[in-house]
Design a protein around this motif. Structure first.
Motif, PDB file in Angstrom:
ATOM      1  N   LYS A  18       0.839  -1.200   0.000  1.00 32.00           N
ATOM      2  CA  LYS A  18       0.000   0.000   0.000  1.00 32.00           C
ATOM      3  C   LYS A  18       0.873   1.249   0.000  1.00 32.00           C
ATOM      4  CE  LYS A  18      -4.269  -1.680   1.971  1.00 32.00           C
ATOM      5  NZ  LYS A  18      -5.246  -1.581   3.055  1.00 32.00           N
ATOM      6  N   GLN A  19       2.010   1.201   0.712  1.00 36.80           N
ATOM      7  CA  GLN A  19       2.925   2.345   0.741  1.00 36.80           C
ATOM      8  C   GLN A  19       3.754   2.436  -0.531  1.00 36.80           C
ATOM      9  OE1 GLN A  19       5.276   1.921   4.320  1.00 36.80           O
ATOM     10  NE2 GLN A  19       4.281   3.731   5.165  1.00 36.80           N
ATOM     11  N   CYS A  20       4.245   1.329  -0.984  1.00 39.34           N
ATOM     12  CA  CYS A  20       5.128   1.268  -2.159  1.00 39.34           C
ATOM     13  C   CYS A  20       4.584   0.226  -3.129  1.00 39.34           C
ATOM     14  CB  CYS A  20       6.538   0.895  -1.744  1.00 39.34           C
ATOM     15  SG  CYS A  20       7.245   1.943  -0.485  1.00 39.34           S
ATOM     16  N   PRO A  21       3.572   0.577  -3.911  1.00 41.68           N
ATOM     17  CA  PRO A  21       2.985  -0.429  -4.801  1.00 41.68           C
ATOM     18  C   PRO A  21       3.971  -0.875  -5.879  1.00 41.68           C
ATOM     19  CG  PRO A  21       2.035   1.724  -5.211  1.00 41.68           C
ATOM     20  CD  PRO A  21       2.932   1.867  -4.032  1.00 41.68           C
ATOM     21  N   PRO A  22       3.835  -2.119  -6.324  1.00 38.71           N
ATOM     22  CA  PRO A  22       4.675  -2.596  -7.428  1.00 38.71           C
ATOM     23  C   PRO A  22       4.451  -1.717  -8.662  1.00 38.71           C
ATOM     24  CG  PRO A  22       3.476  -4.417  -6.424  1.00 38.71           C
ATOM     25  CD  PRO A  22       2.939  -3.165  -5.826  1.00 38.71           C
ATOM     26  N   SER A  23       5.405  -1.696  -9.545  1.00 34.38           N
ATOM     27  CA  SER A  23       5.346  -0.769 -10.691  1.00 34.38           C
ATOM     28  C   SER A  23       4.118  -1.003 -11.561  1.00 34.38           C
ATOM     29  CB  SER A  23       6.613  -0.876 -11.525  1.00 34.38           C
ATOM     30  OG  SER A  23       6.769  -2.191 -12.018  1.00 34.38           O
ATOM     31  N   HIS A  24       3.703  -2.248 -11.758  1.00 32.64           N
ATOM     32  CA  HIS A  24       2.543  -2.483 -12.614  1.00 32.64           C
ATOM     33  C   HIS A  24       1.271  -1.900 -12.011  1.00 32.64           C
ATOM     34  CE1 HIS A  24       2.157  -5.964  -9.908  1.00 32.64           C
ATOM     35  NE2 HIS A  24       0.884  -5.983 -10.256  1.00 32.64           N
ATOM     36  N   VAL A  25       1.205  -1.825 -10.691  1.00 35.97           N
ATOM     37  CA  VAL A  25       0.036  -1.217 -10.040  1.00 35.97           C
ATOM     38  C   VAL A  25       0.051   0.293 -10.253  1.00 35.97           C
ATOM     39  CG1 VAL A  25      -1.106  -0.822  -7.822  1.00 35.97           C
ATOM     40  CG2 VAL A  25      -0.135  -3.068  -8.341  1.00 35.97           C
ATOM     41  N   GLY A  26       1.222   0.902 -10.133  1.00 38.35           N
ATOM     42  CA  GLY A  26       1.339   2.342 -10.364  1.00 38.35           C
ATOM     43  C   GLY A  26       0.995   2.703 -11.798  1.00 38.35           C
ATOM     44  N   ILE A  27       1.430   1.903 -12.730  1.00 36.32           N
ATOM     45  CA  ILE A  27       1.133   2.152 -14.143  1.00 36.32           C
ATOM     46  C   ILE A  27      -0.362   1.995 -14.395  1.00 36.32           C
ATOM     47  CG2 ILE A  27       1.473   1.254 -16.482  1.00 36.32           C
ATOM     48  CD1 ILE A  27       4.385   0.596 -15.586  1.00 36.32           C
ATOM     49  N   GLN A  28      -0.978   0.987 -13.782  1.00 35.68           N
ATOM     50  CA  GLN A  28      -2.415   0.782 -13.938  1.00 35.68           C
ATOM     51  C   GLN A  28      -3.196   1.971 -13.372  1.00 35.68           C
ATOM     52  OE1 GLN A  28      -4.106  -2.446 -11.663  1.00 35.68           O
ATOM     53  NE2 GLN A  28      -5.706  -2.768 -13.175  1.00 35.68           N
ATOM     54  N   ARG A  29      -2.758   2.487 -12.224  1.00 34.19           N
ATOM     55  CA  ARG A  29      -3.427   3.655 -11.640  1.00 34.19           C
ATOM     56  C   ARG A  29      -3.279   4.871 -12.554  1.00 34.19           C
ATOM     57  NH1 ARG A  29      -1.594   3.081  -5.338  1.00 34.19           N
ATOM     58  NH2 ARG A  29      -2.967   1.346  -4.853  1.00 34.19           N
ATOM     59  N   LEU A  30      -2.100   5.057 -13.110  1.00 31.41           N
ATOM     60  CA  LEU A  30      -1.880   6.166 -14.030  1.00 31.41           C
ATOM     61  C   LEU A  30      -2.789   6.045 -15.253  1.00 31.41           C
ATOM     62  CD1 LEU A  30      -0.312   8.682 -14.832  1.00 31.41           C
ATOM     63  CD2 LEU A  30       1.417   7.182 -15.843  1.00 31.41           C
ATOM     64  N   CYS A  31      -2.941   4.847 -15.773  1.00 32.37           N
ATOM     65  CA  CYS A  31      -3.826   4.641 -16.920  1.00 32.37           C
ATOM     66  C   CYS A  31      -5.267   4.979 -16.566  1.00 32.37           C
ATOM     67  CB  CYS A  31      -3.726   3.201 -17.415  1.00 32.37           C
ATOM     68  SG  CYS A  31      -2.185   2.820 -18.251  1.00 32.37           S
ATOM     69  N   ARG A  32      -5.698   4.590 -15.368  1.00 31.72           N
ATOM     70  CA  ARG A  32      -7.072   4.902 -14.942  1.00 31.72           C
ATOM     71  C   ARG A  32      -7.276   6.407 -14.780  1.00 31.72           C
ATOM     72  NH1 ARG A  32     -10.027   0.501 -14.052  1.00 31.72           N
ATOM     73  NH2 ARG A  32      -8.949  -1.427 -13.547  1.00 31.72           N
ATOM     74  N   ILE A  33      -6.264   7.089 -14.265  1.00 28.57           N
ATOM     75  CA  ILE A  33      -6.353   8.544 -14.124  1.00 28.57           C
ATOM     76  C   ILE A  33      -6.464   9.188 -15.506  1.00 28.57           C
ATOM     77  CG2 ILE A  33      -5.062  10.610 -13.463  1.00 28.57           C
ATOM     78  CD1 ILE A  33      -3.974   8.934 -11.077  1.00 28.57           C
ATOM     79  N   LEU A  34      -5.631   8.747 -16.439  1.00 28.39           N
ATOM     80  CA  LEU A  34      -5.685   9.295 -17.794  1.00 28.39           C
ATOM     81  C   LEU A  34      -7.014   8.984 -18.474  1.00 28.39           C
ATOM     82  CD1 LEU A  34      -2.060   8.556 -19.025  1.00 28.39           C
ATOM     83  CD2 LEU A  34      -3.053  10.774 -18.438  1.00 28.39           C
ATOM     84  N   GLU A  35      -7.539   7.769 -18.263  1.00 29.48           N
ATOM     85  CA  GLU A  35      -8.834   7.412 -18.837  1.00 29.48           C
ATOM     86  C   GLU A  35      -9.931   8.320 -18.286  1.00 29.48           C
ATOM     87  OE1 GLU A  35      -9.259   3.302 -17.851  1.00 29.48           O
ATOM     88  OE2 GLU A  35      -8.026   2.627 -19.530  1.00 29.48           O
ATOM     89  N   ASP A  42     -14.376   2.502 -18.755  1.00 27.92           N
ATOM     90  CA  ASP A  42     -13.957   1.107 -18.780  1.00 27.92           C
ATOM     91  C   ASP A  42     -15.197   0.228 -18.839  1.00 27.92           C
ATOM     92  OD1 ASP A  42     -12.397  -1.111 -18.728  1.00 27.92           O
ATOM     93  OD2 ASP A  42     -11.787  -0.929 -16.632  1.00 27.92           O
ATOM     94  N   SER A  43     -15.221  -0.719 -19.750  1.00 31.09           N
ATOM     95  CA  SER A  43     -16.404  -1.567 -19.912  1.00 31.09           C
ATOM     96  C   SER A  43     -16.516  -2.620 -18.813  1.00 31.09           C
ATOM     97  CB  SER A  43     -16.380  -2.243 -21.279  1.00 31.09           C
ATOM     98  OG  SER A  43     -15.236  -3.057 -21.388  1.00 31.09           O
ATOM     99  N   LYS A  44     -15.407  -3.012 -18.229  1.00 31.53           N
ATOM    100  CA  LYS A  44     -15.463  -4.013 -17.165  1.00 31.53           C
ATOM    101  C   LYS A  44     -15.442  -3.319 -15.806  1.00 31.53           C
ATOM    102  CE  LYS A  44     -10.503  -4.653 -17.369  1.00 31.53           C
ATOM    103  NZ  LYS A  44      -9.404  -5.519 -17.587  1.00 31.53           N
ATOM    104  N   ALA A  45     -15.869  -4.053 -14.797  1.00 32.63           N
ATOM    105  CA  ALA A  45     -15.897  -3.491 -13.444  1.00 32.63           C
ATOM    106  C   ALA A  45     -14.485  -3.270 -12.947  1.00 32.63           C
ATOM    107  CB  ALA A  45     -16.642  -4.440 -12.514  1.00 32.63           C
ATOM    108  N   SER A  46     -14.299  -2.224 -12.149  1.00 28.67           N
ATOM    109  CA  SER A  46     -12.971  -1.919 -11.627  1.00 28.67           C
ATOM    110  C   SER A  46     -12.593  -2.902 -10.527  1.00 28.67           C
ATOM    111  CB  SER A  46     -12.928  -0.490 -11.092  1.00 28.67           C
ATOM    112  OG  SER A  46     -13.819  -0.369 -10.007  1.00 28.67           O
TER     113      SER A  46
END
Length: 67
Positions: A18-35, A42-46
């Motif tokens: 939670k403090q230091c998420p793995p890089s793929h989680v950070g990238i996924q969050r960035l993609c959601r912010i940009l979306e 997003d067509s599927k549930a978060s």
């Protein structure tokens, strides 16, 4: 045993992630912010981490410890 995780270590690992998420989680969050910024839906549930934790806890309650 080093190859196994007990509950205190799993809890500590979750807190660390939670403090230091793995890089793929950070990238996924960035993609959601940009979306969200671009208005793309997003067509599927978060993914909901809390519900995953609740599901895991419910599953683990089916296996009593000790004996």
């Amino acid at each position: 045993m080093r190859n196994e995780l007990d509950f205190p270590r799993v809890k500590a690992l979750n807190a660390y992630h939670k403090q230091c998420p793995p890089s793929h989680v950070g990238i996924q969050r960035l993609c959601r912010i940009l979306e969200a910024f671009m208005g793309i839906e997003d067509s599927k549930a978060s993914d909901n981490t809390q519900s995953d934790d609740d599901d895991l806890f419910a599953d683990l309650q089916n296996f009593p410890q000790g004996g």
